[in-house]
Write a protein that holds these residues in place. Structure first.
Motif, PDB file in Angstrom:
ATOM      1  N   ASP A   1     101.368 124.199  84.056  1.00 49.61           N
ATOM      2  CA  ASP A   1     102.603 124.905  83.497  1.00 49.61           C
ATOM      3  C   ASP A   1     102.133 124.871  81.862  1.00 49.61           C
ATOM      4  O   ASP A   1     102.935 124.996  81.330  1.00 49.61           O
ATOM      5  CB  ASP A   1     104.050 124.500  83.379  1.00 49.61           C
ATOM      6  N   GLY A   2     100.794 124.792  82.039  1.00 50.83           N
ATOM      7  CA  GLY A   2     100.496 124.498  80.569  1.00 50.83           C
ATOM      8  C   GLY A   2      99.708 123.293  80.043  1.00 50.83           C
ATOM      9  O   GLY A   2      99.136 123.435  78.843  1.00 50.83           O
ATOM     10  N   ALA A   3     100.728 121.707  80.900  1.00 49.59           N
ATOM     11  CA  ALA A   3     100.007 120.770  80.087  1.00 49.59           C
ATOM     12  C   ALA A   3      98.531 120.461  79.784  1.00 49.59           C
ATOM     13  O   ALA A   3      97.859 118.835  79.381  1.00 49.59           O
ATOM     14  CB  ALA A   3     101.141 119.356  80.404  1.00 49.59           C
ATOM     15  N   LEU A   4      97.895 121.489  81.158  1.00 51.62           N
ATOM     16  CA  LEU A   4      96.273 121.359  81.435  1.00 51.62           C
ATOM     17  C   LEU A   4      95.564 122.309  80.810  1.00 51.62           C
ATOM     18  O   LEU A   4      95.894 123.062  81.703  1.00 51.62           O
ATOM     19  CB  LEU A   4      96.606 120.078  82.383  1.00 51.62           C
ATOM     20  N   ILE A   5      93.942 122.357  80.041  1.00 52.90           N
ATOM     21  CA  ILE A   5      94.023 123.650  80.563  1.00 52.90           C
ATOM     22  C   ILE A   5      91.655 122.897  80.539  1.00 52.90           C
ATOM     23  O   ILE A   5      91.875 122.016  80.011  1.00 52.90           O
ATOM     24  CB  ILE A   5      93.741 124.225  79.145  1.00 52.90           C
ATOM     25  N   ALA A   6      91.874 123.519  81.780  1.00 53.05           N
ATOM     26  CA  ALA A   6      90.608 123.211  81.867  1.00 53.05           C
ATOM     27  C   ALA A   6      89.225 123.756  82.731  1.00 53.05           C
ATOM     28  O   ALA A   6      90.394 125.049  83.357  1.00 53.05           O
ATOM     29  CB  ALA A   6      90.723 121.717  83.143  1.00 53.05           C
TER      30      ALA A   6
ATOM     31  N   LEU B   1      89.784 113.796  85.178  1.00 54.42           N
ATOM     32  CA  LEU B   1      90.211 114.535  85.924  1.00 54.42           C
ATOM     33  C   LEU B   1      90.788 113.753  86.895  1.00 54.42           C
ATOM     34  O   LEU B   1      91.386 115.190  87.643  1.00 54.42           O
ATOM     35  CB  LEU B   1      89.543 116.019  85.496  1.00 54.42           C
ATOM     36  N   ASN B   2      91.335 112.561  87.831  1.00 51.68           N
ATOM     37  CA  ASN B   2      92.110 112.378  89.042  1.00 51.68           C
ATOM     38  C   ASN B   2      93.285 112.556  88.434  1.00 51.68           C
ATOM     39  O   ASN B   2      93.842 112.193  87.034  1.00 51.68           O
ATOM     40  CB  ASN B   2      91.245 110.861  89.606  1.00 51.68           C
ATOM     41  N   GLU B   3      93.687 113.356  89.045  1.00 48.53           N
ATOM     42  CA  GLU B   3      95.840 113.010  88.287  1.00 48.53           C
ATOM     43  C   GLU B   3      95.957 111.869  89.675  1.00 48.53           C
ATOM     44  O   GLU B   3      96.335 111.651  90.944  1.00 48.53           O
ATOM     45  CB  GLU B   3      96.303 114.269  88.690  1.00 48.53           C
ATOM     46  N   ALA B   4      97.617 111.625  89.525  1.00 50.34           N
ATOM     47  CA  ALA B   4      98.713 111.065  90.016  1.00 50.34           C
ATOM     48  C   ALA B   4      99.813 111.738  90.310  1.00 50.34           C
ATOM     49  O   ALA B   4     100.316 111.867  89.419  1.00 50.34           O
ATOM     50  CB  ALA B   4      98.400 109.243  89.356  1.00 50.34           C
TER      51      ALA B   4
ATOM     52  N   ASP C   1      85.110 123.709  86.499  1.00 48.82           N
ATOM     53  CA  ASP C   1      83.813 122.142  86.595  1.00 48.82           C
ATOM     54  C   ASP C   1      84.322 121.268  85.646  1.00 48.82           C
ATOM     55  O   ASP C   1      83.544 119.846  85.446  1.00 48.82           O
ATOM     56  CB  ASP C   1      82.270 121.744  86.312  1.00 48.82           C
ATOM     57  N   LYS C   2      86.010 120.243  85.561  1.00 48.65           N
ATOM     58  CA  LYS C   2      86.519 119.539  84.935  1.00 48.65           C
ATOM     59  C   LYS C   2      86.113 119.677  84.130  1.00 48.65           C
ATOM     60  O   LYS C   2      86.379 118.327  83.619  1.00 48.65           O
ATOM     61  CB  LYS C   2      86.408 118.402  85.979  1.00 48.65           C
ATOM     62  N   LYS C   3      86.026 120.501  83.045  1.00 54.74           N
ATOM     63  CA  LYS C   3      85.934 120.319  81.284  1.00 54.74           C
ATOM     64  C   LYS C   3      87.315 120.177  80.939  1.00 54.74           C
ATOM     65  O   LYS C   3      87.707 121.690  80.811  1.00 54.74           O
ATOM     66  CB  LYS C   3      85.025 121.501  80.677  1.00 54.74           C
ATOM     67  N   ILE C   4      87.814 119.468  79.811  1.00 53.56           N
ATOM     68  CA  ILE C   4      89.405 119.286  79.517  1.00 53.56           C
ATOM     69  C   ILE C   4      89.089 120.730  78.295  1.00 53.56           C
ATOM     70  O   ILE C   4      88.572 119.521  76.895  1.00 53.56           O
ATOM     71  CB  ILE C   4      90.293 118.028  79.335  1.00 53.56           C
ATOM     72  N   ILE C   5      89.598 121.483  78.169  1.00 50.02           N
ATOM     73  CA  ILE C   5      90.049 122.229  77.142  1.00 50.02           C
ATOM     74  C   ILE C   5      90.771 121.319  76.364  1.00 50.02           C
ATOM     75  O   ILE C   5      91.018 121.401  75.104  1.00 50.02           O
ATOM     76  CB  ILE C   5      90.078 123.964  77.264  1.00 50.02           C
ATOM     77  N   ASP C   6      91.888 121.224  76.918  1.00 53.48           N
ATOM     78  CA  ASP C   6      93.588 120.837  75.937  1.00 53.48           C
ATOM     79  C   ASP C   6      94.278 120.116  76.949  1.00 53.48           C
ATOM     80  O   ASP C   6      94.184 120.494  78.296  1.00 53.48           O
ATOM     81  CB  ASP C   6      93.572 122.002  75.517  1.00 53.48           C
TER      82      ASP C   6
END
Length: 276
Positions: free
Chosen positions: A65-70, A111-114, A73-78
């Motif tokens: 929902d917009g909490a993660l921008i990536a 970028l592993n999530e729980a 290839d797993k580059k985190i933008i925001d």
């Protein structure tokens, strides 16, 4: 300047069985040769890349929902996190209503999530978990507590209880958080998603726009539910599928004659003549 197409996944681009037809893949990938193509979803990174296997995504994805921008290839933008203290307070307040949430959190820098869940579950939550039985990021908690970096907190259950809980949490945190209360189409209950105040698909699109340098006047978005409203308000063209919520259709520029199970997004893209 290239055109930009960003679509929601569940009940918009994905079919109800969570598949993509070969037709949808073919049309999407052809359009991606000349356009900027990405997705905006409530789903996690892990689930999203599973669903989109074989699909060309050439811009950062708007996830959770917009909490993660990536990127793929797993580059985190925001990121937009709910901190542990606030998340734990939300959990404690929900417990007063006899309900415990799912907590989706960042487990590590790779970028592993729980996916945290309580051992006390209602019927709707049990049904949801049957869809994740093969996932390796599920963590059952006897006394559920949040982690440091939490993407979102999700309650599922009866509409009446969740409306009461929403009002209760809003009295405590006000506009310091974002609240999405909407029908859950897969299992017929309601869900309440609680996020950082700037975590939504609209903010996500702005982050992607800044990163890619594209013109929002060239943007078309597709959606079906109330968490798509922000990007509908931002885009030049807001397109609702035929099975969208009525309130979402009212905000759309275009309402398609086809549902997600009828490849609505792909049929719309196929009908465009905008290759430059």
């Amino acid at each position: 300047m290239k055109n930009i197409y960003i679509t929601d996944l569940d009940h918009t681009f994905l079919r109800t069985d969570l598949s993509l037809s070969n037709f949808s893949k073919t049309i999407w990938n052809a359009k991606a040769k000349h356009s900027i193509m990405s997705i905006a979803t409530a789903r996690t990174y892990k689930k999203t890349v599973q669903f989109l296997k074989g699909l060309e995504i050439n811009a950062p994805m708007i996830l959770l929902d917009g909490a993660l921008i990536a990127t793929v290839d797993k580059k985190i933008i925001d990121t937009k996190f709910i901190g542990k203290n606030i998340a734990d307070t939300i959990i404690d307040e929900g417990a007063k209503f006899g309900i415990y949430p799912f907590v989706l959190t960042l487990a590590d820098k790779n970028l592993n999530e729980a996916f945290l869940y309580s051992n006390i579950l209602n019927t709707s939550q049990k049904e949801v978990l049957t869809r994740y039985t093969n996932d390796d990021n599920l963590i059952e908690c006897k006394n559920i507590r949040a982690m440091d970096n939490n993407f979102k907190i999700v309650y599922m259950g009866e509409e009446t209880i969740l409306r009461e809980l929403t009002l209760h949490i809003e009295k405590i945190f006000g506009n310091n958080l974002k609240y999405i209360l909407a029908p859950e189409a897969y299992i017929g209950c309601y869900f309440l998603t609680i996020l950082h105040k700037d975590a939504d698909k609209s903010h996500g699109i702005r982050s992607v726009s800044e990163y890619m340098g594209f013109d929002l006047e060239k943007l078309t978005v597709f959606g079906d539910n109330f968490n798509d409203v922000g990007m509908f308000e931002l885009a030049k063209y807001a397109v609702a599928v035929a099975n969208a919520q009525d309130g979402v259709k009212k905000l759309a520029n275009i309402v398609l004659p086809h549902t997600n199970d009828e490849d609505a997004v792909a049929k719309y893209l196929e009908g465009l003549n905008d290759v430059k």
